[in-house]
Design a protein around this motif. Structure first.
Motif, mmCIF file in Angstrom:
data_model
loop_
_atom_site.group_PDB
_atom_site.id
_atom_site.type_symbol
_atom_site.label_atom_id
_atom_site.label_comp_id
_atom_site.label_asym_id
_atom_site.label_seq_id
_atom_site.Cartn_x
_atom_site.Cartn_y
_atom_site.Cartn_z
ATOM 1 N N SER A 3 0.788 -1.399 0.357
ATOM 2 C CA SER A 3 0.146 -0.320 -0.172
ATOM 3 C C SER A 3 1.165 1.389 0.032
ATOM 4 O O SER A 3 1.723 1.275 -0.112
ATOM 5 C CB SER A 3 -0.425 -0.048 1.329
ATOM 6 O OG SER A 3 -0.127 -0.380 2.637
ATOM 7 N N GLN A 4 0.066 2.716 0.283
ATOM 8 C CA GLN A 4 1.223 3.563 0.744
ATOM 9 C C GLN A 4 1.758 3.566 1.250
ATOM 10 O O GLN A 4 1.599 3.661 2.302
ATOM 11 C CB GLN A 4 -0.141 4.911 0.267
ATOM 12 C CG GLN A 4 0.343 6.347 0.207
ATOM 13 C CD GLN A 4 -0.176 7.422 0.642
ATOM 14 O OE1 GLN A 4 -1.278 6.453 -0.022
ATOM 15 N NE2 GLN A 4 0.343 7.973 1.060
ATOM 16 N N LYS A 5 2.803 3.929 0.848
ATOM 17 C CA LYS A 5 4.111 3.781 2.668
ATOM 18 C C LYS A 5 5.513 4.962 2.148
ATOM 19 O O LYS A 5 5.328 5.700 0.988
ATOM 20 C CB LYS A 5 4.706 2.264 2.067
ATOM 21 C CG LYS A 5 5.442 2.565 0.249
ATOM 22 C CD LYS A 5 6.190 0.510 0.665
ATOM 23 C CE LYS A 5 6.627 0.468 -0.257
ATOM 24 N NZ LYS A 5 7.193 -0.854 -1.055
ATOM 25 N N SER A 6 6.005 4.935 3.271
ATOM 26 C CA SER A 6 6.913 6.205 3.283
ATOM 27 C C SER A 6 7.863 6.109 4.257
ATOM 28 O O SER A 6 7.201 4.846 5.425
ATOM 29 C CB SER A 6 6.671 7.868 3.648
ATOM 30 O OG SER A 6 6.132 7.396 4.620
ATOM 31 N N LEU A 7 9.407 6.082 4.338
ATOM 32 C CA LEU A 7 10.408 5.419 4.981
ATOM 33 C C LEU A 7 11.181 6.453 5.576
ATOM 34 O O LEU A 7 11.961 6.534 4.411
ATOM 35 C CB LEU A 7 11.260 4.118 4.903
ATOM 36 C CG LEU A 7 12.482 3.392 4.749
ATOM 37 C CD1 LEU A 7 11.413 3.440 6.292
ATOM 38 C CD2 LEU A 7 13.109 2.659 4.674
ATOM 39 N N HIS A 8 11.525 6.588 7.027
ATOM 40 C CA HIS A 8 12.534 7.738 6.688
ATOM 41 C C HIS A 8 13.630 7.233 7.940
ATOM 42 O O HIS A 8 13.155 6.847 9.394
ATOM 43 C CB HIS A 8 11.580 8.870 8.159
ATOM 44 C CG HIS A 8 10.399 9.419 7.426
ATOM 45 N ND1 HIS A 8 10.595 10.572 6.650
ATOM 46 C CD2 HIS A 8 8.516 8.571 6.588
ATOM 47 C CE1 HIS A 8 9.532 10.681 5.600
ATOM 48 N NE2 HIS A 8 8.227 9.349 6.217
ATOM 49 N N ILE A 9 14.528 7.259 7.355
ATOM 50 C CA ILE A 9 16.473 6.470 8.215
ATOM 51 C C ILE A 9 16.313 7.442 9.025
ATOM 52 O O ILE A 9 16.920 9.161 7.900
ATOM 53 C CB ILE A 9 16.619 5.373 7.832
ATOM 54 C CG1 ILE A 9 15.862 4.605 7.308
ATOM 55 C CG2 ILE A 9 17.998 5.563 8.388
ATOM 56 C CD1 ILE A 9 14.890 3.428 8.409
ATOM 57 N N VAL A 10 16.759 8.012 10.158
ATOM 58 C CA VAL A 10 17.351 9.279 10.470
ATOM 59 C C VAL A 10 18.748 8.809 11.367
ATOM 60 O O VAL A 10 18.619 7.697 11.784
ATOM 61 C CB VAL A 10 16.696 10.458 11.312
ATOM 62 C CG1 VAL A 10 15.374 11.255 10.726
ATOM 63 C CG2 VAL A 10 16.350 9.372 13.048
ATOM 64 N N PRO A 11 19.725 10.003 11.024
ATOM 65 C CA PRO A 11 20.963 9.197 12.108
ATOM 66 C C PRO A 11 20.803 9.338 13.608
ATOM 67 O O PRO A 11 19.295 9.767 14.243
ATOM 68 C CB PRO A 11 22.033 10.847 11.461
ATOM 69 C CG PRO A 11 21.366 11.408 10.602
ATOM 70 C CD PRO A 11 19.558 11.244 11.032
ATOM 71 N N GLY A 12 21.572 9.174 13.994
ATOM 72 C CA GLY A 12 21.653 8.395 15.438
ATOM 73 C C GLY A 12 20.890 7.115 16.315
ATOM 74 O O GLY A 12 21.589 6.374 15.582
ATOM 75 N N ALA A 13 20.957 6.792 17.452
ATOM 76 C CA ALA A 13 20.449 5.556 18.337
ATOM 77 C C ALA A 13 19.262 5.863 18.988
ATOM 78 O O ALA A 13 18.978 5.411 19.829
ATOM 79 C CB ALA A 13 21.361 5.101 18.531
ATOM 80 N N MET A 14 18.405 6.536 18.310
ATOM 81 C CA MET A 14 16.687 6.780 19.452
ATOM 82 C C MET A 14 15.794 5.743 18.509
ATOM 83 O O MET A 14 16.232 5.336 17.212
ATOM 84 C CB MET A 14 16.836 7.996 19.084
ATOM 85 C CG MET A 14 17.029 9.694 19.664
ATOM 86 S SD MET A 14 16.001 11.050 19.354
ATOM 87 C CE MET A 14 16.914 12.205 19.986
ATOM 88 N N HIS A 15 15.034 5.508 20.105
ATOM 89 C CA HIS A 15 14.653 3.966 19.906
ATOM 90 C C HIS A 15 13.142 4.165 19.999
ATOM 91 O O HIS A 15 12.692 4.790 20.746
ATOM 92 C CB HIS A 15 15.119 2.757 20.343
ATOM 93 C CG HIS A 15 14.547 1.929 20.082
ATOM 94 N ND1 HIS A 15 13.807 1.279 19.140
ATOM 95 C CD2 HIS A 15 13.208 1.062 20.912
ATOM 96 C CE1 HIS A 15 13.540 0.280 18.840
ATOM 97 N NE2 HIS A 15 12.991 0.437 20.698
ATOM 98 N N GLY A 16 12.552 3.964 18.702
ATOM 99 C CA GLY A 16 10.540 4.146 19.344
ATOM 100 C C GLY A 16 10.464 5.776 19.155
ATOM 101 O O GLY A 16 10.119 6.801 18.940
ATOM 102 N N VAL A 17 9.645 5.740 20.838
ATOM 103 C CA VAL A 17 9.123 6.748 21.353
ATOM 104 C C VAL A 17 9.767 7.892 21.386
ATOM 105 O O VAL A 17 9.420 9.009 20.921
ATOM 106 C CB VAL A 17 8.141 6.453 22.998
ATOM 107 C CG1 VAL A 17 7.900 7.598 23.169
ATOM 108 C CG2 VAL A 17 7.213 5.642 22.808
ATOM 109 N N ALA A 18 11.103 7.598 21.986
ATOM 110 C CA ALA A 18 12.471 8.331 21.669
ATOM 111 C C ALA A 18 11.758 9.602 20.925
ATOM 112 O O ALA A 18 12.366 10.794 20.190
ATOM 113 C CB ALA A 18 13.134 8.414 21.803
ATOM 114 N N LEU A 19 12.246 8.722 19.252
ATOM 115 C CA LEU A 19 11.809 9.018 17.751
ATOM 116 C C LEU A 19 10.588 10.896 17.609
ATOM 117 O O LEU A 19 11.714 11.983 17.005
ATOM 118 C CB LEU A 19 11.804 8.870 17.179
ATOM 119 C CG LEU A 19 12.853 7.983 16.925
ATOM 120 C CD1 LEU A 19 12.253 6.457 15.777
ATOM 121 C CD2 LEU A 19 14.448 8.351 15.999
ATOM 122 N N VAL A 20 9.857 10.074 18.408
ATOM 123 C CA VAL A 20 9.210 11.937 18.259
ATOM 124 C C VAL A 20 8.855 12.603 19.549
ATOM 125 O O VAL A 20 7.281 13.458 19.847
ATOM 126 C CB VAL A 20 7.287 11.116 17.694
ATOM 127 C CG1 VAL A 20 7.862 10.633 16.043
ATOM 128 C CG2 VAL A 20 6.661 9.406 18.805
#
Length: 295
Positions: A257-274
């Motif tokens: 289906s419609q999709k997007s992928l965001h890979i960002v620098p660093g090592a933050m995990h899960g909830v910490a990303l937002v």
């Protein structure tokens, strides 16, 4: 010995030596390219993912057999007891799932734009609460789950994982509360469970956000779930987060289906990303995604 026999012997010797040379060349060529088995990324708590899953744990929701065992809810403190404030005006609720579990959650906000938040394996309601408050200020109706207190009933036959059933039940609950649209937002374990839930929920949820999710967790084959989705999905992870970026790439590739992928620098995990001090790229992307598909 005649000249004819000498010539034949020389010819035979040449043929034998030629064959020996070819055999040696072939063996050397074959050993120059060793076979390398493919590797598949898993989280430390995940079961290894096979390249072509033969078992699909996303079976029918209705039990196909009799109950074989019951897992009672854990005797934990009241949901959100250590973090919910009177100003949150949260409603502590219990939701029954189709597998017989009793799912606890905090319901915050009002309106017809619903968001289900699904925590990590080391979390509870409190883990998502700061982000839930942001969503409430933006006008969303938020169901913040606490999967730790869920009991479940195990049935004979192929069934969806209880985590997927719990998240599916949460989405259906928001519909009954008046949410016209619902998006599932999960982190790590919660991201895997959100994908499984989206594959089996009727009516369909409107979108899914999966952050730092393993491709397989506790029997959930998230790649199979992703391949069944017919709704938009946003995947996000940090590049140095113990292989979860590669797992997000696997899930993104499996999604039709419609999709997007965001890979960002660093090592933050899960909830910490937002989180407010998380990754600004992921925060903007998730906020815009939710607004686009739930408003």
């Amino acid at each position: 010995m005649s000249h004819r026999w000498v010539a034949a012997l020389c010819l035979l010797t040449a043929v034998v030596l030629g064959l020996t040379g070819c055999s040696a060349d072939t063996e050397t060529s074959g050993s120059s390219e060793p076979t390398v088995a493919p590797t598949f990324v898993t989280s430390p708590t995940a079961t290894p993912v096979s390249p072509s899953p033969s078992a699909k744990p996303l079976g029918p929701i209705t039990p196909t057999g009799r109950p074989t065992s019951t897992i009672p809810p854990s005797p934990l403190p009241e949901v959100g007891a250590t973090c919910l404030e009177p100003s949150d005006r949260a409603r502590r609720i219990i939701i029954a799932t189709s597998a017989g579990a009793k799912l606890t959650a905090a319901l915050l906000g009002h309106g017809r734009h619903g968001v289900v938040l699904v925590h990590q394996s080391d979390g509870d309601v409190c883990q998502w609460l700061p982000y839930a408050r942001e969503l409430v200020r933006d006008g969303y109706l938020v169901l913040d789950l606490d999967l730790r207190t869920s009991g479940s009933v195990q049935y004979e036959g192929v069934q969806p994982n209880p985590l997927g059933l719990s998240v599916s039940a949460a989405a259906s609950y928001l519909r009954r509360q008046g949410a016209g649209k619902v998006v599932l937002v999960g982190a790590s374990m919660g991201g895997t469970a959100a994908l499984a839930a989206a594959a089996i929920t009727t009516p369909r949820v409107d979108a899914v956000v999966s952050l730092s999710a393993p491709a397989e967790y506790a029997g959930i084959d998230a790649r199979t779930a992703a391949s069944l989705l017919r709704v938009p999905v946003l995947y996000g992870a940090a590049a140095d987060d113990d292989g979860f970026a590669d797992a997000s790439r696997l899930l993104h590739a499996a999604t039709k289906s419609q999709k997007s992928l965001h890979i960002v620098p660093g090592a933050m995990h899960g909830v910490a990303l937002v989180a407010q001090d998380g990754d600004p790229t992921i925060r903007r992307a998730v906020g815009a995604f939710i607004n686009t598909h739930v408003r």
